[in-house]
Motif scaffolding. Structure first.
Motif, PDB file in Angstrom:
ATOM      1  N   ALA B 279       8.163   1.284   3.483  1.00 27.82           N
ATOM      2  CA  ALA B 279       8.924   0.142   4.020  1.00 27.82           C
ATOM      3  C   ALA B 279       9.861   0.605   5.121  1.00 27.82           C
ATOM      4  N   HIS B 282       8.170   3.972  10.689  1.00 28.10           N
ATOM      5  CA  HIS B 282       7.693   3.747  12.056  1.00 28.10           C
ATOM      6  C   HIS B 282       6.194   3.432  12.093  1.00 28.10           C
ATOM      7  N   ASN B 285       2.265  -0.474   8.810  1.00 31.73           N
ATOM      8  CA  ASN B 285       1.599  -1.663   9.350  1.00 31.73           C
ATOM      9  C   ASN B 285       0.911  -1.432  10.688  1.00 31.73           C
ATOM     10  N   ASN B 286       0.927  -0.198  11.174  1.00 35.81           N
ATOM     11  CA  ASN B 286       0.154   0.076  12.381  1.00 35.81           C
ATOM     12  C   ASN B 286      -1.297   0.308  11.976  1.00 35.81           C
ATOM     13  N   PRO B 287      -2.196  -0.570  12.375  1.00 33.68           N
ATOM     14  CA  PRO B 287      -3.571  -0.461  11.874  1.00 33.68           C
ATOM     15  C   PRO B 287      -4.298   0.791  12.336  1.00 33.68           C
ATOM     16  N   GLU B 288      -3.797   1.429  13.402  1.00 31.71           N
ATOM     17  CA  GLU B 288      -4.461   2.633  13.897  1.00 31.71           C
ATOM     18  C   GLU B 288      -4.130   3.859  13.059  1.00 31.71           C
ATOM     19  N   VAL B 289      -3.096   3.756  12.257  1.00 28.95           N
ATOM     20  CA  VAL B 289      -2.629   4.916  11.493  1.00 28.95           C
ATOM     21  C   VAL B 289      -3.121   4.807  10.056  1.00 28.95           C
ATOM     22  N   THR B 346      -2.783  -4.545  -0.375  1.00 31.31           N
ATOM     23  CA  THR B 346      -2.554  -5.748   0.440  1.00 31.31           C
ATOM     24  C   THR B 346      -3.676  -5.934   1.451  1.00 31.31           C
ATOM     25  N   VAL B 347      -4.066  -4.836   2.098  1.00 33.84           N
ATOM     26  CA  VAL B 347      -5.136  -4.932   3.095  1.00 33.84           C
ATOM     27  C   VAL B 347      -6.482  -5.088   2.389  1.00 33.84           C
ATOM     28  N   ARG B 372     -10.256   8.248  17.287  1.00 32.06           N
ATOM     29  CA  ARG B 372      -8.970   8.634  17.862  1.00 32.06           C
ATOM     30  C   ARG B 372      -8.968  10.118  18.237  1.00 32.06           C
ATOM     31  N   ASP B 405       2.926   9.136  20.238  1.00 28.44           N
ATOM     32  CA  ASP B 405       3.293   8.462  18.995  1.00 28.44           C
ATOM     33  C   ASP B 405       2.138   8.609  17.999  1.00 28.44           C
TER      34      ASP B 405
END
Lengths: 266, 421
Positions: B279, B282, B285-289, B346-347, B372, B405
């Motif tokens: 929670a 950074h 919720n970043n879908p790429e990570v 959740t996903v 990536r 990042d």
């Protein structure tokens, strides 16, 4: 083999130009709960706009779901409701919730079956909000433009209003137009006490009677009451004008400036 | 000795021709569509000391397929291979599975050493553990020790089981099943869903008019030298730098966590991503990570398994050129990882996964990680490698990498450079 040689071999000289992870771009949110976690402790319009999904359906889904018990979450929801209203051509129909239409700039929102939603249309600068039913406290607080129509409202409606207009089709609570610097307010029925308190500019029109302390310490603007004003109307007023069909006791007590008129005729 | 790979091709064709295995073509490797259940079993037969888990409902041809392959690769009769197999049930004992003390030694005068009679299953180099989740947890530990140490102990005696192919089958959770220990799951190299045949497969099976044990006699048989040659052929397959880098980056993508001790998610106990660890993070919720999307980190066993099955599958499919091996890795990696991790609920519970498509979810994460690494991470990796090789200063590299990042840059590369500086 050196590490550089290993990497060169791995990419076969095709290492692409750098592209960085796009974080917090708001394009992927799982629901309202996920979204509010991304927003800081003090949500602002720009922050919410930056994080909000670009997809309208996803954005619309956010304001349809999610518990909003905390004030932080309510404010975020309010910003989102304004964002959606701005992006769609037709009026946005929503169940009445606190902070609906927060900082609305354009577009229209219709709040259904409201039973006292607070802070509706707060700080709005454009667009329209229609509240079907009763609005709660702080309706149109600090609004600078646009217009609000509500069935009735509670206390502090249109507080610190700077522009735009508000229409209350029924009764209004206490402190209507407190500290107003502009804008126009019409209340078609009775209004509570201290209407136009510390008012500096703008207009208030009341279709019924007004409570006590009408125009208390007002410095400018005009208040028109088609019915009777209560006790101590224009108490310590410094400027502006009050019109009413009749006044209660101690009208104009301590008045330094401004004018109090008695309306005649219908 | 004939070419073992050609013989495997004949075996696959015969299984299909005899209607002995009619699974869906659910595994895509490059432009080839294969049946995952069959090809992972074959890949496992080409390796040693690795375990493949076939997971699926009853009658999905898990046990029969493994026994058919066992019959072909070991040269034994189908019945003999079936007899070698051990099956899970609560009354299964260590004596029945591993071995027992020879009772004859008590009546004979002589040696004081205890003689243990090892069961055929213990001595076999083709070990099938049928319905492993019907073994109670205590008895599952026997397999944990076997897969870990490659030897079995009984009454103070040790049997070195040598190079063995392990096959495990498992049903979904029923009332008579027991949950599998995470440590045991981590020692299972690959988990493959055994899916019921589709309509065409069902019609083809209807044409089968002979008993399986009769048809099994018509399968090609491998000689001992051919069977032993398979691991050597796999070992000859080289993995290029691209695949090696993708494998290591994949492991790090799943394992790194900004908030875990040493940035290592496998250090977590109690708190984890699904319990609110991420929670406000950074990367959350970043879908790429990948880091926030699975609870567990991956062990080095995963790296070894990814390498081994990439080589084995590349050998089997003939996709052994440099560009194809990365496609093989893409195909096999989800099967190596999905049973070892718990995805973000959740996903997972949302479309397109609906709470049930765990393998697909992990496949998407694997795809993101590999893409990536092959594309966006090029510059970042070059900066880091130049700094390691001393071509640019550590300070300069750290400053450059700080602009990326990416969890690997921030949590792996920069700390490594700081230690150097």
């Amino acid at each position: 083999m050196s590490l550089k040689g290993f990497m060169k071999d791995a990419y076969k000289g095709k290492a692409r130009e750098k592209r960085r992870l796009k974080t917090r771009d708001g394009d992927f949110v799982l629901g309202f709960e996920d979204f509010v976690q991304k927003v800081g402790d003090r949500p602002t319009w720009s922050e919410v706009e930056e994080l909000a999904p670009s997809d309208e359906k996803l954005l619309f889904g956010l304001i349809k779901t999610g518990p909003r018990a905390k004030k932080h979450d309510q404010i975020v929801w309010g910003f989102l409701s304004s964002l959606v209203a701005e992006r769609i051509p037709e009026p946005l129909m929503l169940p009445a919730m606190d902070f609906a239409g927060l900082e609305l700039r354009k577009g229209s929102i219709v709040l259904d079956e409201s039973r006292g939603a607070h802070h509706v249309g707060e700080k709005m600068s454009g667009g329209r909000i229609v509240v079907k039913g009763e609005a709660g406290d702080y309706l149109g607080q600090e609004m600078a433009g646009g217009g609000i129509v509500a069935g009735s409202c509670d206390d502090y409606a249109f507080r610190k209003m700077r522009g735009g207009w508000g229409v209350v089709l029924g009764q209004a609570g206490n402190y209507l137009g407190l500290g107003n610097r502009g804008g126009r307010i019409v209340a078609k029925e009775r209004v509570g006490s201290r209407t136009g308190w510390l008012m500096k500019d703008g207009r208030i029109c009341v279709g019924g009677d007004a409570g006590s302390y009408l125009g208390l310490m007002m410095k400018g603007g005009r208040i028109l009451v088609k019915g009777r004003a209560g006790t101590r109307a224009g108490w310590r007023m410094r400027g502006g004008a009050i019109y009413a069909r009749g006044y209660g006791p101690e009208v104009g007590a301590g008045k330094v400036g401004g004018k109090i008129y008695r309306r005649r005729g219908p | 000795m004939s070419d073992p790979l050609e013989k495997i091709d004949v075996l696959v064709a015969t299984l299909k021709e005899l209607r002995l295995h009619m699974g869906r073509l659910d595994l895509r490797v490059g432009d080839r569509h294969l049946n995952s259940q069959l090809y992972f079993s074959l890949a496992n037969a080409c390796l040693r000391n690795r375990a493949v888990l076939l997971y699926g409902g009853m009658g999905a041809n898990k046990t029969t397929l493994v026994n058919l392959l066992g019959s072909a690769f070991t040269g034994l009769d189908f019945d003999d291979v079936e007899n070698l197999m051990i099956s899970g049930h609560p009354e299964q004992t260590e004596e029945k599975m591993i071995g027992f003390i020879d009772p004859r030694q008590w009546s004979s005068s002589g040696g004081e050493t205890i003689e243990v009679l090892w069961t055929p299953w213990s001595r076999s180099n083709w070990k099938v553990i049928n319905e492993i989740n019907r073994f109670p947890s205590g008895k599952q530990n026997i397999f944990l020790e076997l897969l870990q140490k490659r030897k079995v102990n009984y009454a103070g005696k040790t049997l070195n089981v040598g190079d063995t192919c392990y096959f495990v089958t498992m049903n979904p959770d029923f009332s008579s099943t027991y949950p599998l220990d995470e440590a045991l799951l981590d020692r299972i190299s690959v988990s493959v869903p055994a899916i019921q045949p589709d309509l065409l497969g069902g019609l083809a099976l209807a044409e089968r008019d002979e008993e399986i044990r009769e048809l099994a006699k018509r399968l090609p048989r491998f000689g001992a030298d051919e069977f032993e040659a398979l691991p050597r052929l796999v070992a000859e397959v080289d993995l290029d730098s691209q695949v090696e880098l993708a494998v290591v980056s994949l492991i790090r993508d799943f394992t790194l966590c900004e908030r875990a001790p040493g940035y290592d998610k496998s250090q977590l106990s109690g708190t984890k991503p699904s319990r609110g660890l991420c929670a406000g993070c950074h990367y959350f919720n970043n879908p790429e990570v990948c880091c926030w999307q699975v609870d567990e980190g991956l062990s080095d066993r995963v790296r070894q398994d990814l390498r081994a099955y990439t080589k084995s599958m590349a050998l089997l499919t003939g996709l052994a050129d440099a560009d194809s091996k990365i496609e093989v890795l893409r195909a096999i990696a989800p099967y190596v990882i999905w049973h070892r991790v718990s995805p973000n609920r959740t996903v997972l519970e949302r479309p397109p996964y609906y709470g049930a498509r765990r393998l697909e979810y992990i496949r998407d994460l694997v795809e993101k990680s590999i893409n990536r690494t092959l594309n966006e991470r090029g510059d970042m990796n070059m900066i880091f490698s130049r700094a390691i090789d001393g071509e640019i200063s550590v300070k300069e590299a750290t400053r450059e990498l700080a602009g990326y990042d990416d969890p690997i840059a921030c949590l792996d590369y920069i700390p490594a450079l700081e230690q150097m500086g």
